[in-house]
Design an enzyme around this catalytic site. Structure first.
Site, mmCIF file in Angstrom:
data_model
loop_
_atom_site.group_PDB
_atom_site.id
_atom_site.type_symbol
_atom_site.label_atom_id
_atom_site.label_comp_id
_atom_site.label_asym_id
_atom_site.label_seq_id
_atom_site.Cartn_x
_atom_site.Cartn_y
_atom_site.Cartn_z
ATOM 1 N N LYS A 129 44.534 42.219 57.363
ATOM 2 C CA LYS A 129 44.272 41.276 56.260
ATOM 3 C C LYS A 129 42.780 40.965 56.308
ATOM 4 C CE LYS A 129 43.727 37.577 54.735
ATOM 5 N NZ LYS A 129 42.528 37.242 53.918
ATOM 6 N N GLY A 184 37.430 34.660 63.368
ATOM 7 C CA GLY A 184 37.094 33.716 62.308
ATOM 8 C C GLY A 184 36.847 32.345 62.886
ATOM 9 N N SER A 185 37.155 31.323 62.114
ATOM 10 C CA SER A 185 36.821 29.967 62.540
ATOM 11 C C SER A 185 37.801 29.448 63.597
ATOM 12 C CB SER A 185 36.820 29.034 61.332
ATOM 13 O OG SER A 185 38.114 28.967 60.795
ATOM 14 N N THR A 186 37.345 28.488 64.366
ATOM 15 C CA THR A 186 38.166 27.921 65.435
ATOM 16 C C THR A 186 39.413 27.251 64.848
ATOM 17 O OG1 THR A 186 36.191 27.636 66.774
ATOM 18 C CG2 THR A 186 38.085 26.305 67.397
ATOM 19 N N THR A 246 41.060 27.877 61.948
ATOM 20 C CA THR A 246 42.043 28.856 61.469
ATOM 21 C C THR A 246 42.659 29.608 62.649
ATOM 22 O OG1 THR A 246 40.743 29.074 59.454
ATOM 23 C CG2 THR A 246 42.403 30.738 59.820
ATOM 24 N N GLY A 247 41.850 29.889 63.656
ATOM 25 C CA GLY A 247 42.353 30.565 64.853
ATOM 26 C C GLY A 247 43.496 29.792 65.492
ATOM 27 N N GLU A 255 38.914 35.560 68.547
ATOM 28 C CA GLU A 255 37.448 35.627 68.660
ATOM 29 C C GLU A 255 36.918 34.641 67.628
ATOM 30 O OE1 GLU A 255 34.006 35.811 68.127
ATOM 31 O OE2 GLU A 255 34.181 37.781 67.173
ATOM 32 N N CYS A 294 28.954 35.249 64.594
ATOM 33 C CA CYS A 294 29.604 34.365 65.574
ATOM 34 C C CYS A 294 28.744 34.232 66.822
ATOM 35 C CB CYS A 294 31.001 34.852 65.899
ATOM 36 S SG CYS A 294 31.058 36.596 66.260
ATOM 37 N N GLU A 314 28.857 24.787 64.911
ATOM 38 C CA GLU A 314 28.411 26.052 64.329
ATOM 39 C C GLU A 314 28.037 25.838 62.854
ATOM 40 O OE1 GLU A 314 31.525 29.057 63.979
ATOM 41 O OE2 GLU A 314 30.108 30.519 64.760
HETATM 42 P P1 NAD Z 1 38.359 31.515 58.253
HETATM 43 O O1 NAD Z 1 38.574 31.424 59.709
HETATM 44 O O2 NAD Z 1 39.123 30.571 57.406
HETATM 45 O O3 NAD Z 1 38.705 33.002 57.742
HETATM 46 C C1 NAD Z 1 38.778 34.140 58.601
HETATM 47 C C2 NAD Z 1 39.966 35.000 58.183
HETATM 48 O O4 NAD Z 1 41.165 34.247 58.344
HETATM 49 C C3 NAD Z 1 39.944 35.441 56.718
HETATM 50 O O5 NAD Z 1 40.499 36.739 56.611
HETATM 51 C C4 NAD Z 1 40.875 34.442 56.062
HETATM 52 O O6 NAD Z 1 41.469 34.930 54.883
HETATM 53 C C5 NAD Z 1 41.923 34.259 57.138
HETATM 54 N N1 NAD Z 1 42.678 33.017 57.054
HETATM 55 C C6 NAD Z 1 42.295 31.821 56.516
HETATM 56 N N2 NAD Z 1 43.296 30.922 56.619
HETATM 57 C C7 NAD Z 1 44.316 31.551 57.248
HETATM 58 C C8 NAD Z 1 45.610 31.138 57.659
HETATM 59 N N3 NAD Z 1 46.065 29.917 57.430
HETATM 60 N N4 NAD Z 1 46.395 32.038 58.300
HETATM 61 C C9 NAD Z 1 45.959 33.281 58.538
HETATM 62 N N5 NAD Z 1 44.743 33.731 58.169
HETATM 63 C C10 NAD Z 1 43.933 32.874 57.527
HETATM 64 O O7 NAD Z 1 36.837 31.416 57.979
HETATM 65 P P2 NAD Z 1 36.104 30.989 56.604
HETATM 66 O O8 NAD Z 1 36.741 29.834 55.922
HETATM 67 O O9 NAD Z 1 35.951 32.200 55.806
HETATM 68 O O10 NAD Z 1 34.741 30.460 57.215
HETATM 69 C C11 NAD Z 1 34.659 29.132 57.712
HETATM 70 C C12 NAD Z 1 33.878 29.066 58.977
HETATM 71 O O11 NAD Z 1 34.441 29.960 59.958
HETATM 72 C C13 NAD Z 1 32.455 29.542 58.900
HETATM 73 O O12 NAD Z 1 31.605 28.582 58.408
HETATM 74 C C14 NAD Z 1 32.170 29.882 60.336
HETATM 75 O O13 NAD Z 1 31.820 28.744 61.059
HETATM 76 C C15 NAD Z 1 33.465 30.413 60.835
HETATM 77 N N6 NAD Z 1 33.522 31.875 60.900
HETATM 78 C C16 NAD Z 1 33.390 32.465 62.105
HETATM 79 C C17 NAD Z 1 33.440 33.841 62.199
HETATM 80 C C18 NAD Z 1 33.284 34.541 63.508
HETATM 81 O O14 NAD Z 1 33.040 35.738 63.540
HETATM 82 N N7 NAD Z 1 33.454 33.863 64.608
HETATM 83 C C19 NAD Z 1 33.613 34.611 61.063
HETATM 84 C C20 NAD Z 1 33.769 33.983 59.827
HETATM 85 C C21 NAD Z 1 33.733 32.607 59.778
#
Ligand code: NAD
Length: 483
Positions: free
Chosen positions: A177, A230-232, A234-235, A252, A286, A385
């Site tokens: 995804k 992705g973000s902490t 959402t992780g 990560e 990141c 961040e």
């Molecule tokens: P995010 O964590 O929301 O998105 C990352 C991925 O997760 C995307 O594919 C998104 O569609 C998916 N996602 C979102 N909500 C989800 C859920 N409930 N269940 C499963 N998957 C889901 O990140 P964002 O909103 O795009 O960015 C927000 C912040 O995240 C940024 O400002 C940054 O601080 C951080 N970020 C970190 C990294 C990294 O590499 N560590 C990458 C992108 C964003």
């Protein structure tokens, strides 16, 4: 045709598949703010279909391939990616706003991941363990089965490459995804995989929104392992959803990575690295080096030299290939502005900033790079961040203070230390609380071969290098009593 320049469908079972619900999402060019493509809006139904395709491939033709054959396929995919690097770079550059040269480097890194894991596929093996008389005990590394991969928008090709390359090499079938903001290069890369003979169902991509398609993937009982970047926040959500069906997760997440510069450092070597570590990909990395700690004896001269460099930096459209492109979207731009207005409100001194070129379209999501000095350790600019081109600098007097400042955030992804003192290099390599430490260099997440991942709020599990293959397999112990 597997790829249409304007409307992009899911990639399931080596076919383009329209969204189950028939809906699409607009794709915006961050350099202009204009919509230039549409992607399928994935639903739980699409995820079901992709998981079923992956399961069938795992039980069928893909699962029956030998490790050597999997490696050969990855090798052919690497070659195809390299041959199409310009096309992939063009797609990703328009989709994310990253300057073309960065996007091209990412396409080459994608090929390099597949090359690395192609070579590793048939070198992953178990052990025999000395045990009681009359027994032979061995371990077997087995794929999890169907793995889920949730990819962010900042480095789609690189993160897809490290995660899917390792998972496929280990024998898993994958459901990906990508982020709604950046999936075009991955759909094209998947069609290249089909063209070199990857069996149908081994790799599936469902595009769509995080809370819809992403959440459905994390909750799906047919997923045996999830790799999330992705973000902490959402992780955490993904880990909780996965826990409901006992699914292991690799996370990560973000970082607030420090670089420490001691008075004995080679400052000429450090300077360009300090700058690049925060401006690369417009700070949306990141492992961005977003904090710099400087020993008092060289604080003012180093700040002056940093300021000179920041003032010369230019941001503009991705196609102009300047120091920085735009941020990925309006939300990210607003986030950076919020941090900067907090800095102003908190009296944090602005040391220098770069410029946005005059001909940058007004509707693009531009942000000039910003250098802030004397940032208090309690300020959110020191702790959180930003994910933008904002560098926070602070002074220290001795090793203990430097270490406390460096380790004093919730994160622990990457750290760098610049010093010529060998003993100090080792002390900091040991005491910095992070997944990677760079001495007299700063990798900014580069290095296909190097295990990568965090501690604390930066996540757990390791991607990249050989280590990732352990994460994408499970270990079975077989004890044979033969007398
Ligand atoms: P995010 O964590 O929301 O998105 C990352 C991925 O997760 C995307 O594919 C998104 O569609 C998916 N996602 C979102 N909500 C989800 C859920 N409930 N269940 C499963 N998957 C889901 O990140 P964002 O909103 O795009 O960015 C927000 C912040 O995240 C940024 O400002 C940054 O601080 C951080 N970020 C970190 C990294 C990294 O590499 N560590 C990458 C992108 C964003």
């Amino acid at each position: 045709m597997l790829h249409n320049p304007m409307r992009f469908a899911h990639f399931i079972d080596n076919e383009t598949v329209p969204a189950d619900g028939g809906e699409s999402l607009p794709v915006v060019d961050p350099s202009t703010g204009a919509v230039f493509a549409q992607i399928a809006r994935g639903t739980a139904g699409d995820i079901d279909r992709a998981v079923a395709a992956a399961r069938a491939a795992y039980r069928g033709p893909w699962g029956r391939l030998s490790a050597t054959e999997r490696g050969r396929l990855l090798r052919r995919w690497a070659d195809a990616v390299e041959a199409h690097a310009d096309e992939l770079a063009q797609l990703e550059s328009q989709d994310t706003g990253k300057p073309l040269k960065q996007a091209r480097a990412d396409a080459i890194a994608l090929a390099r991941y597949f090359e690395f894991y192609a070579g590793a596929a048939d070198k992953l093996h178990g052990q025999t363990i000395p045990y009681q008389d009359g027994y032979t005990v061995l371990t077997i590394r087995e794929p999890h089965g169907v793995t889920g991969h949730i990819v962010p928008w900042n480095y789609p090709m690189q993160i897809f490459g490290r995660s899917v390359g390792a998972a496929l090499a280990a024998g898993n079938a994958c459901v990906v995804k990508p982020a709604e903001d950046a999936c075009l290069s991955l759909l094209r890369a998947a069609s290249l995989a089909a063209s070199v003979g990857l069996p149908a169902g081994a790799l599936n991509i469902v595009t769509g929104l995080g809370p819809e398609a992403g959440q459905a993937l994390a909750e799906h009982p047919g997923i045996d392992h999830i790799s999330f970047t992705g973000s902490t926040e959402t992780g955490k959500r993904v880990a909780i959803a996965a826990a409901q069906h006992h699914c292991p997760v690799t996370l990560e997440l973000g970082g607030k990575s420090p670089q420490l510069v001691f008075a004995d450092a080679d400052v000429d070597a450090a300077l360009p690295v300090l700058v690049n570590a925060i401006i690369q990909n417009c700070g949306q990395t990141c492992s961005a080096g977003s904090r710099v700690l400087v020993e008092r004896a060289i604080y003012e001269p180093l700040l002056d030299r940093l300021a000179e460099r920041f003032a010369a930096l230019r941001a503009g459209p991705a196609s102009m290939d300047l120091d920085l492109g735009p941020l990925v979207n309006r939300k990210q731009q607003q986030r950076v502005w919020d941090f900067l207005s907090d800095a102003q409100a908190g009296g944090v001194p602005l040391m220098a900033q770069g410029e946005i070129v005059e001909d940058a379209p007004a509707e693009g999501f531009y942000q000039a790079p910003v250098l802030l000095r004397d940032v208090p350790a309690s300020h959110r600019l020191w702790q959180d961040e930003v994910f933008g081109p904002v560098l926070a600098v602070q002074v220290f007097d001795d090793e203990d203070e430097a270490l406390a400042l460096a380790n004093g955030t919730a994160y622990g992804l990457v750290a760098g230390v610049w010093t010529r003192d060998g003993g100090r290099q080792m002390r900091f390599a040991r005491r910095l609380h992070s997944g990677q430490v760079f001495v007299n260099n700063y990798g900014a997440g580069g290095g296909v071969e190097l295990p990568f991942g965090g501690v604390k709020a930066s996540g757990y599990g390791r991607e990249k290098g050989f280590e990732a293959l352990y994460g994408f397999t499970t270990l079975k112990t077989v004890a044979i009593r033969h007398g």
